[in-house]
Design a protein around this motif. Structure first.
Motif, PDB file in Angstrom:
ATOM      1  N   GLY A   8       9.477  12.998 -12.631  1.00 27.64           N
ATOM      2  CA  GLY A   8       9.616  12.197 -13.841  1.00 27.64           C
ATOM      3  C   GLY A   8      10.040  10.784 -13.483  1.00 27.64           C
ATOM      4  O   GLY A   8       9.474  10.147 -12.599  1.00 27.64           O
ATOM      5  N   GLN A   9      11.067  10.269 -14.170  1.00 29.11           N
ATOM      6  CA  GLN A   9      11.576   8.926 -13.904  1.00 29.11           C
ATOM      7  C   GLN A   9      12.583   8.893 -12.760  1.00 29.11           C
ATOM      8  O   GLN A   9      12.964   7.809 -12.299  1.00 29.11           O
ATOM      9  CB  GLN A   9      12.223   8.363 -15.166  1.00 29.11           C
ATOM     10  CG  GLN A   9      11.244   8.091 -16.293  1.00 29.11           C
ATOM     11  CD  GLN A   9      10.264   6.995 -15.931  1.00 29.11           C
ATOM     12  OE1 GLN A   9      10.644   5.892 -15.566  1.00 29.11           O
ATOM     13  NE2 GLN A   9       8.976   7.308 -16.021  1.00 29.11           N
ATOM     14  N   ALA A  10      13.043  10.048 -12.291  1.00 29.45           N
ATOM     15  CA  ALA A  10      13.931  10.087 -11.125  1.00 29.45           C
ATOM     16  C   ALA A  10      13.161   9.628  -9.891  1.00 29.45           C
ATOM     17  O   ALA A  10      11.955   9.843  -9.775  1.00 29.45           O
ATOM     18  CB  ALA A  10      14.477  11.496 -10.924  1.00 29.45           C
ATOM     19  N   TYR A  11      13.877   9.024  -8.937  1.00 30.60           N
ATOM     20  CA  TYR A  11      13.194   8.495  -7.759  1.00 30.60           C
ATOM     21  C   TYR A  11      14.123   8.518  -6.548  1.00 30.60           C
ATOM     22  O   TYR A  11      15.338   8.657  -6.668  1.00 30.60           O
ATOM     23  CB  TYR A  11      12.688   7.069  -8.009  1.00 30.60           C
ATOM     24  CG  TYR A  11      13.772   6.066  -8.364  1.00 30.60           C
ATOM     25  CD1 TYR A  11      14.504   5.402  -7.378  1.00 30.60           C
ATOM     26  CD2 TYR A  11      14.053   5.762  -9.690  1.00 30.60           C
ATOM     27  CE1 TYR A  11      15.490   4.483  -7.705  1.00 30.60           C
ATOM     28  CE2 TYR A  11      15.028   4.837 -10.029  1.00 30.60           C
ATOM     29  CZ  TYR A  11      15.746   4.208  -9.028  1.00 30.60           C
ATOM     30  OH  TYR A  11      16.723   3.303  -9.356  1.00 30.60           O
ATOM     31  N   GLY A  12      13.515   8.391  -5.386  1.00 31.58           N
ATOM     32  CA  GLY A  12      14.284   8.301  -4.149  1.00 31.58           C
ATOM     33  C   GLY A  12      14.293   9.554  -3.316  1.00 31.58           C
ATOM     34  O   GLY A  12      14.919   9.590  -2.248  1.00 31.58           O
ATOM     35  N   GLY A  42       0.790  -1.224   0.000  1.00 30.75           N
ATOM     36  CA  GLY A  42       0.000   0.000   0.000  1.00 30.75           C
ATOM     37  C   GLY A  42       0.817   1.267   0.000  1.00 30.75           C
ATOM     38  O   GLY A  42       0.393   2.284   0.549  1.00 30.75           O
ATOM     39  N   THR A  43       2.004   1.232  -0.602  1.00 29.55           N
ATOM     40  CA  THR A  43       2.865   2.412  -0.578  1.00 29.55           C
ATOM     41  C   THR A  43       2.817   3.203  -1.878  1.00 29.55           C
ATOM     42  O   THR A  43       3.759   3.897  -2.228  1.00 29.55           O
ATOM     43  CB  THR A  43       4.326   2.006  -0.282  1.00 29.55           C
ATOM     44  OG1 THR A  43       4.718   1.002  -1.226  1.00 29.55           O
ATOM     45  CG2 THR A  43       4.461   1.467   1.121  1.00 29.55           C
ATOM     46  N   GLY A  44       1.735   3.099  -2.617  1.00 29.96           N
ATOM     47  CA  GLY A  44       1.587   3.884  -3.826  1.00 29.96           C
ATOM     48  C   GLY A  44       1.613   3.022  -5.068  1.00 29.96           C
ATOM     49  O   GLY A  44       2.013   1.865  -5.040  1.00 29.96           O
ATOM     50  N   HIS A  45       1.183   3.638  -6.177  1.00 30.94           N
ATOM     51  CA  HIS A  45       1.107   2.856  -7.409  1.00 30.94           C
ATOM     52  C   HIS A  45       1.735   3.579  -8.596  1.00 30.94           C
ATOM     53  O   HIS A  45       1.533   3.181  -9.737  1.00 30.94           O
ATOM     54  CB  HIS A  45      -0.357   2.521  -7.725  1.00 30.94           C
ATOM     55  CG  HIS A  45      -1.178   3.683  -8.183  1.00 30.94           C
ATOM     56  ND1 HIS A  45      -1.761   4.570  -7.312  1.00 30.94           N
ATOM     57  CD2 HIS A  45      -1.507   4.120  -9.427  1.00 30.94           C
ATOM     58  CE1 HIS A  45      -2.421   5.492  -7.985  1.00 30.94           C
ATOM     59  NE2 HIS A  45      -2.285   5.245  -9.287  1.00 30.94           N
ATOM     60  N   GLN A  60      14.096  -3.230 -13.078  1.00 32.11           N
ATOM     61  CA  GLN A  60      14.182  -2.656 -11.736  1.00 32.11           C
ATOM     62  C   GLN A  60      13.128  -1.582 -11.494  1.00 32.11           C
ATOM     63  O   GLN A  60      13.310  -0.690 -10.675  1.00 32.11           O
ATOM     64  CB  GLN A  60      15.586  -2.098 -11.503  1.00 32.11           C
ATOM     65  CG  GLN A  60      16.634  -3.202 -11.420  1.00 32.11           C
ATOM     66  CD  GLN A  60      17.997  -2.678 -11.002  1.00 32.11           C
ATOM     67  OE1 GLN A  60      18.478  -1.690 -11.513  1.00 32.11           O
ATOM     68  NE2 GLN A  60      18.618  -3.367 -10.064  1.00 32.11           N
ATOM     69  N   GLN A  61      12.003  -1.682 -12.181  1.00 34.34           N
ATOM     70  CA  GLN A  61      10.935  -0.719 -11.939  1.00 34.34           C
ATOM     71  C   GLN A  61      10.435  -0.856 -10.499  1.00 34.34           C
ATOM     72  O   GLN A  61      10.466  -1.928  -9.901  1.00 34.34           O
ATOM     73  CB  GLN A  61       9.799  -0.916 -12.919  1.00 34.34           C
ATOM     74  CG  GLN A  61       9.019  -2.204 -12.763  1.00 34.34           C
ATOM     75  CD  GLN A  61       7.872  -2.282 -13.758  1.00 34.34           C
ATOM     76  OE1 GLN A  61       7.777  -1.502 -14.696  1.00 34.34           O
ATOM     77  NE2 GLN A  61       6.978  -3.249 -13.552  1.00 34.34           N
ATOM     78  N   GLN A  62       9.986   0.266  -9.962  1.00 32.67           N
ATOM     79  CA  GLN A  62       9.517   0.305  -8.576  1.00 32.67           C
ATOM     80  C   GLN A  62       8.239   1.114  -8.485  1.00 32.67           C
ATOM     81  O   GLN A  62       7.987   1.974  -9.331  1.00 32.67           O
ATOM     82  CB  GLN A  62      10.564   0.969  -7.674  1.00 32.67           C
ATOM     83  CG  GLN A  62      11.914   0.288  -7.670  1.00 32.67           C
ATOM     84  CD  GLN A  62      12.978   1.258  -7.189  1.00 32.67           C
ATOM     85  OE1 GLN A  62      13.084   1.525  -6.006  1.00 32.67           O
ATOM     86  NE2 GLN A  62      13.750   1.814  -8.101  1.00 32.67           N
ATOM     87  N   MET A  63       7.454   0.868  -7.446  1.00 26.93           N
ATOM     88  CA  MET A  63       6.229   1.629  -7.207  1.00 26.93           C
ATOM     89  C   MET A  63       6.429   2.557  -6.022  1.00 26.93           C
ATOM     90  O   MET A  63       7.009   2.172  -4.999  1.00 26.93           O
ATOM     91  CB  MET A  63       5.055   0.697  -6.941  1.00 26.93           C
ATOM     92  CG  MET A  63       4.583  -0.047  -8.176  1.00 26.93           C
ATOM     93  SD  MET A  63       3.059  -0.961  -7.858  1.00 26.93           S
ATOM     94  CE  MET A  63       2.798  -1.696  -9.473  1.00 26.93           C
TER      95      MET A  63
END
Length: 367
Positions: free
Chosen positions: A188-192, A84-87, A96-99
């Protein structure tokens, strides 16, 4: 992608979201290489663990990303993240895709804040937004801002032109630890980042209306890509960031990419990256900041800056700023300043001009 297998020999360093290891490669030569693991992806391998590496950048001898990356420790898989941490999926359709829970998605606790009032209207309420090309400009911009307004709440927005994981940047980790950044948003596609956003537009609105930023700084992650052509470099996004700022009724501040040491002629003085991004791509109202110096380089930069502004497609205004005290501010940064492998004293102008843009943003807060 070039795969390698190895065994973890030692931990060489760690910072939020990442651990650097010495890994001995399998094979007759047993070479020991630097390898980086993103803890959200690969967990934390231990000394003696077998690891599988993506060694492509290492074997190609790249600069910023010239190390191996831990894909997985197959005998020590990380635990599943909480449900349940987002979609919102980033690094989409890659292995290595992540939600993530993006700040702007419907289940976010901040969704209401972004769908009402000024945020829903797309209004940054005049917030200064400093835009730069290279990631190395970030600490210099913040140093210049703090020389004017040390109490300002600064939020960094990392776009996806360079590194996608924010954890790759030790500079951001140290600036955050030192209290120089109030928060981070990856777009965008950046994450973290501490907050995720689907677009730069929603990320800017979140910086202002969720994090309460006084100033936002928009710069791509480490690892700028350039091809030596007019349009083929990831820094073109700097012009688009100023357009987004204008659409959202913020105050765009363009930090010039400058060098007095780069051996490539296209980057000497004001880089062709800044001339293209600000002069040809930006169509909005924005301030182009020049730190005044009374020397040969300073006169060259002033001539180039005037030419840039006068021929621009957007409504640009040249703002000349004194540089008194900025050298001291730069030397007080909690991170080591480095651009394209050159430190503060090797390419002083690069950092001084970024700091001048930060100083101007601080003065906008006062005025």
């Amino acid at each position: 992608m070039q795969w390698r297998e190895g065994t973890v020999q030692e931990v060489r360093g760690r910072w939020p979201g990442a651990v650097e290891y010495a890994v001995r490669l399998a094979g007759d030569d047993g070479e020991v290489v630097r390898a980086l693991a993103y803890t959200a992806l690969a967990g934390e391998p231990q000394v003696g663990d077998r690891v599988l590496l993506n060694a492509s950048a290492l074997l190609r001898g790249l600069g910023t990303g010239g190390l191996a990356f831990v894909v997985v420790a197959p005998d020590r898989l990380p635990a599943d993240p909480p449900s349940g941490t987002g979609h919102i999926v980033k690094a989409r359709y890659t292995p290595q895709q992540q939600m993530f829970m993006a700040v702007d998605e419907q289940d976010s606790p901040h969704h209401a804040a972004l769908t009402s009032g000024a945020a829903d209207a797309g209004d940054l309420l005049g917030m200064p937004v400093v835009v730069a090309d290279l990631h190395s400009a970030l600490p210099a911009v913040v140093a210049g801002l703090r020389s004017e307004r040390p109490d300002a709440r600064v939020v960094y927005l990392m776009t996806d032109g360079g590194a996608l994981p924010l954890a790759f940047s030790r500079s951001v980790a140290r600036l955050r630890d030192a209290g120089w950044l109030h928060g981070t948003v990856t777009v965008g596609q950046a994450y973290g980042g501490e907050h995720e956003a689907v677009t730069l537009h929603s990320g800017l609105l979140a910086a202002r209306h969720v994090l309460g930023a006084d100033v936002a700084v928009v710069v791509q992650g480490p690892g700028n890509v350039g091809t030596g052509t007019t349009w083929g470099y990831t820094g073109v996004a700097a012009g688009e960031a100023l357009n987004a700022t204008g659409v959202l009724r913020g105050r765009g501040v363009a930090a010039l990419r400058v060098s007095d040491a780069d051996p490539r002629g296209r980057h000497r003085g004001i880089s062709h990256h800044s001339r293209t991004a600000y002069g040809r791509i930006c169509l909005a109202v924005a301030d182009v900041v020049l730190g005044r110096t009374d020397d040969q380089l300073g006169r060259l930069l002033a001539d180039q800056a005037r030419t840039l502004v006068e021929g621009a497609n957007g409504d640009l205004t040249l703002r000349e700023v004194d540089v008194d005290g900025l050298d001291q501010a730069l030397r007080a940064t909690p991170v080591r300043l480095s651009t394209m492998g050159r430190g503060l004293d090797e390419d002083h102008a690069a950092f001084l001009q970024s700091a001048a843009a930060g100083r101007w943003a601080g003065r906008l807060l006062a005025g």
